[in-house]
Scaffold this active site. Structure first.
Site, PDB file in Angstrom:
ATOM      1  N   LYS A 119       1.291   0.055-116.029  1.00 51.36           N
ATOM      2  CA  LYS A 119       1.055   0.154-117.413  1.00 51.36           C
ATOM      3  C   LYS A 119       1.010  -1.139-118.103  1.00 51.36           C
ATOM      4  CE  LYS A 119       1.326   5.039-117.439  1.00 51.36           C
ATOM      5  NZ  LYS A 119       2.577   6.689-118.653  1.00 51.36           N
ATOM      6  N   ASP A 161      -0.602   8.098-124.119  1.00 52.29           N
ATOM      7  CA  ASP A 161       0.412   8.555-123.784  1.00 52.29           C
ATOM      8  C   ASP A 161       1.399   9.190-125.447  1.00 52.29           C
ATOM      9  OD1 ASP A 161       0.422   8.799-121.043  1.00 52.29           O
ATOM     10  OD2 ASP A 161       1.769   7.275-120.872  1.00 52.29           O
TER      11      ASP A 161
HETATM   12  P1  NDP Z   1      10.165   5.719-114.913  1.00 53.52           P
HETATM   13  O1  NDP Z   1      11.050   5.239-113.471  1.00 53.52           O
HETATM   14  O2  NDP Z   1       9.873   4.447-116.107  1.00 53.52           O
HETATM   15  O3  NDP Z   1      11.924   6.368-115.990  1.00 53.52           O
HETATM   16  C1  NDP Z   1      12.819   7.458-115.637  1.00 53.52           C
HETATM   17  C2  NDP Z   1      13.892   7.888-116.539  1.00 53.52           C
HETATM   18  O4  NDP Z   1      14.495   8.751-115.661  1.00 53.52           O
HETATM   19  C3  NDP Z   1      14.540   7.372-116.661  1.00 53.52           C
HETATM   20  O5  NDP Z   1      15.002   6.993-118.094  1.00 53.52           O
HETATM   21  C4  NDP Z   1      15.667   6.936-116.008  1.00 53.52           C
HETATM   22  O6  NDP Z   1      17.428   6.367-115.903  1.00 53.52           O
HETATM   23  C5  NDP Z   1      16.319   8.767-115.780  1.00 53.52           C
HETATM   24  N1  NDP Z   1      16.660   8.803-114.432  1.00 53.52           N
HETATM   25  C6  NDP Z   1      16.248   8.287-113.216  1.00 53.52           C
HETATM   26  N2  NDP Z   1      17.071   9.286-112.429  1.00 53.52           N
HETATM   27  C7  NDP Z   1      18.367   9.753-112.873  1.00 53.52           C
HETATM   28  C8  NDP Z   1      19.017  10.270-112.336  1.00 53.52           C
HETATM   29  N3  NDP Z   1      19.092  10.959-111.428  1.00 53.52           N
HETATM   30  N4  NDP Z   1      19.895  10.641-113.536  1.00 53.52           N
HETATM   31  C9  NDP Z   1      19.615  10.929-114.898  1.00 53.52           C
HETATM   32  N5  NDP Z   1      18.654  10.332-115.294  1.00 53.52           N
HETATM   33  C10 NDP Z   1      17.661   9.465-114.456  1.00 53.52           C
HETATM   34  O7  NDP Z   1       9.225   6.636-115.599  1.00 53.52           O
HETATM   35  P2  NDP Z   1       8.233   7.458-116.273  1.00 53.52           P
HETATM   36  O8  NDP Z   1       9.198   7.326-117.862  1.00 53.52           O
HETATM   37  O9  NDP Z   1       7.290   6.481-116.116  1.00 53.52           O
HETATM   38  O10 NDP Z   1       8.546   8.916-115.777  1.00 53.52           O
HETATM   39  C11 NDP Z   1       9.479   9.930-116.193  1.00 53.52           C
HETATM   40  C12 NDP Z   1       9.258  11.326-116.336  1.00 53.52           C
HETATM   41  O11 NDP Z   1       8.037  11.464-117.598  1.00 53.52           O
HETATM   42  C13 NDP Z   1       8.114  11.650-114.578  1.00 53.52           C
HETATM   43  O12 NDP Z   1       9.807  13.257-114.067  1.00 53.52           O
HETATM   44  C14 NDP Z   1       7.137  11.766-114.808  1.00 53.52           C
HETATM   45  O13 NDP Z   1       5.981  12.799-114.251  1.00 53.52           O
HETATM   46  C15 NDP Z   1       7.025  12.263-116.304  1.00 53.52           C
HETATM   47  N6  NDP Z   1       5.756  12.030-116.977  1.00 53.52           N
HETATM   48  C16 NDP Z   1       4.670  12.574-117.373  1.00 53.52           C
HETATM   49  C17 NDP Z   1       3.445  12.293-118.173  1.00 53.52           C
HETATM   50  C18 NDP Z   1       3.100  13.729-118.621  1.00 53.52           C
HETATM   51  O14 NDP Z   1       1.159  13.244-119.196  1.00 53.52           O
HETATM   52  N7  NDP Z   1       2.849  14.988-118.823  1.00 53.52           N
HETATM   53  C19 NDP Z   1       3.159  11.409-119.044  1.00 53.52           C
HETATM   54  C20 NDP Z   1       4.309   9.915-118.303  1.00 53.52           C
HETATM   55  C21 NDP Z   1       5.094  10.606-117.538  1.00 53.52           C
HETATM   56  P3  NDP Z   1      17.679   5.198-116.108  1.00 53.52           P
HETATM   57  O15 NDP Z   1      16.783   4.473-117.006  1.00 53.52           O
HETATM   58  O16 NDP Z   1      18.911   5.005-115.951  1.00 53.52           O
HETATM   59  O17 NDP Z   1      17.114   4.238-114.559  1.00 53.52           O
END
Ligand code: NDP
Length: 297
Positions: free
Chosen positions: A85, A121
């Site tokens: 993105k 989004d």
């Molecule tokens: P990113 O990788 O950008 O962000 C992931 C997020 O999850 C970060 O805040 C990360 O925290 C956190 N995270 C990951 N692992 C852990 C853990 N073990 N414990 C606590 N926090 C954790 O992914 P996206 O933002 O692109 O996607 C996030 C979610 O949103 C996904 O599940 C995706 O499927 C969903 N999504 C749904 C959409 C829809 O249209 N319904 C559109 C886009 C996304 P940290 O910063 O500390 O790593």
């Protein structure tokens, strides 16, 4: 038709003759799980638009080459998903205000030799909350789990743009939140923005002060994942939205259902962001009902 195409497939001279109607796509890495093709194809078919929407797997760093091939093949546009993105936004000739605000593009329109970038989004999430809970973001106090991630940041920005009266931003890596909170207050006039880690005690206090909790962490995608917020922090008067849609009922939603909270999953966000993308490319509203059926909702 293949389940997933690659950049080499697009370059193959056979592609243009074998797939002459393939003019829309979603690109990502990986991409095989994307539900966008069945959703968009249903809307194209319903509208009588004789085009095909395909999946293209593109490695990071290759997005420019992919756009060049798509332009050569006369693609109308594409959706862009993880991890492209930001890379895609940098390759655009122009971007909409939504893309600027959210700092990323998930939709590209190829037109008159130009690449226009949009981000659907945030507006898609706003539509989803309205449809699923009958409330607009404007009237809701909100806790966003995973606000430091790509989706979480878009959601937080949308909440601020719509004037949510109180916004709690939580993230495992709490350092990521300061610049986001600053942007919400400086750029969008959000008055009450709080940042917190994913510490249980802090999450429990924040949950008691909001109407809506949105999970935008990736916790819940895998069976062995822990909950993004302790079950004891939830109460039956909350609305809980999980951006994850596969599985349809995450452990968070299952716990929230047990105590009578209103719940919904990310399929509605996917649906509405997709409908806005469709209109951006084709200049007409798609049948959201057809898209919903395409998703099996
Ligand atoms: P990113 O990788 O950008 O962000 C992931 C997020 O999850 C970060 O805040 C990360 O925290 C956190 N995270 C990951 N692992 C852990 C853990 N073990 N414990 C606590 N926090 C954790 O992914 P996206 O933002 O692109 O996607 C996030 C979610 O949103 C996904 O599940 C995706 O499927 C969903 N999504 C749904 C959409 C829809 O249209 N319904 C559109 C886009 C996304 P940290 O910063 O500390 O790593």
């Amino acid at each position: 038709m293949k389940h997933v195409y690659t950049l080499s497939d697009l370059r193959d001279p056979a592609f243009a003759t074998e797939m002459p109607k393939a003019k829309l796509a979603v690109i990502g890495y990986p991409i095989k799980h994307s539900a966008s093709p069945q959703m968009h194809q249903a809307a194209l078919d319903e509208a009588g638009i004789d085009l095909q929407y395909i999946r293209v797997e593109v490695e990071p760093g290759k997005v420019d080459e992919c756009f060049t091939e798509m332009e050569r093949l006369g693609f109308v546009g594409c959706n862009v998903t993880v991890p492209h993105k930001l890379e895609a936004m940098a390759l655009c000739d122009e971007v909409t205000d939504d893309a600027k605000a959210l700092g990323a593009t998930n939709t590209i329109h190829f037109k008159d030799g130009k690449r226009s970038g949009h981000n659907t989004d945030g507006p898609g999430l706003a539509q989803a909350i309205l449809e699923d809970f009958g409330k607009s973001l404007t009237e809701l106090r909100i806790l966003i789990l995973g606000a430091g991630g790509g989706a979480g940041r878009a959601i937080a920005t949308q909440c601020a743009r719509e004037g949510s009266p109180r916004i709690y931003l939580s993230n495992r890596t709490v350092e990521k939140l300061e610049p986001i909170a600053k942007s919400l207050t400086d750029d969008y006039g959000a008055k009450l923005v709080y940042t917190l880690s994913n510490d249980s005690e802090a999450l429990t206090i924040a949950a008691s002060r909001v109407d809506l909790i949105i999970n935008s962490t990736s916790l819940g995608l895998k069976e062995e994942d822990s909950l993004p917020i302790p079950a004891e922090a939830l109460n039956g008067s909350l609305m809980i939205y999980d951006a994850i849609y596969n599985p349809a009922v995450t452990p968070l939603l299952a716990d929230a259902n047990k105590i009578g909270a209103k719940t919904s999953n990310g399929l509605s966000m996917l649906l509405h962001q997709g409908a806005i993308s469709f209109e951006f490319w084709l200049g007409q509203r798609p049948s959201v009902e057809a898209m919903r059926k395409g998703l099996g909702k």
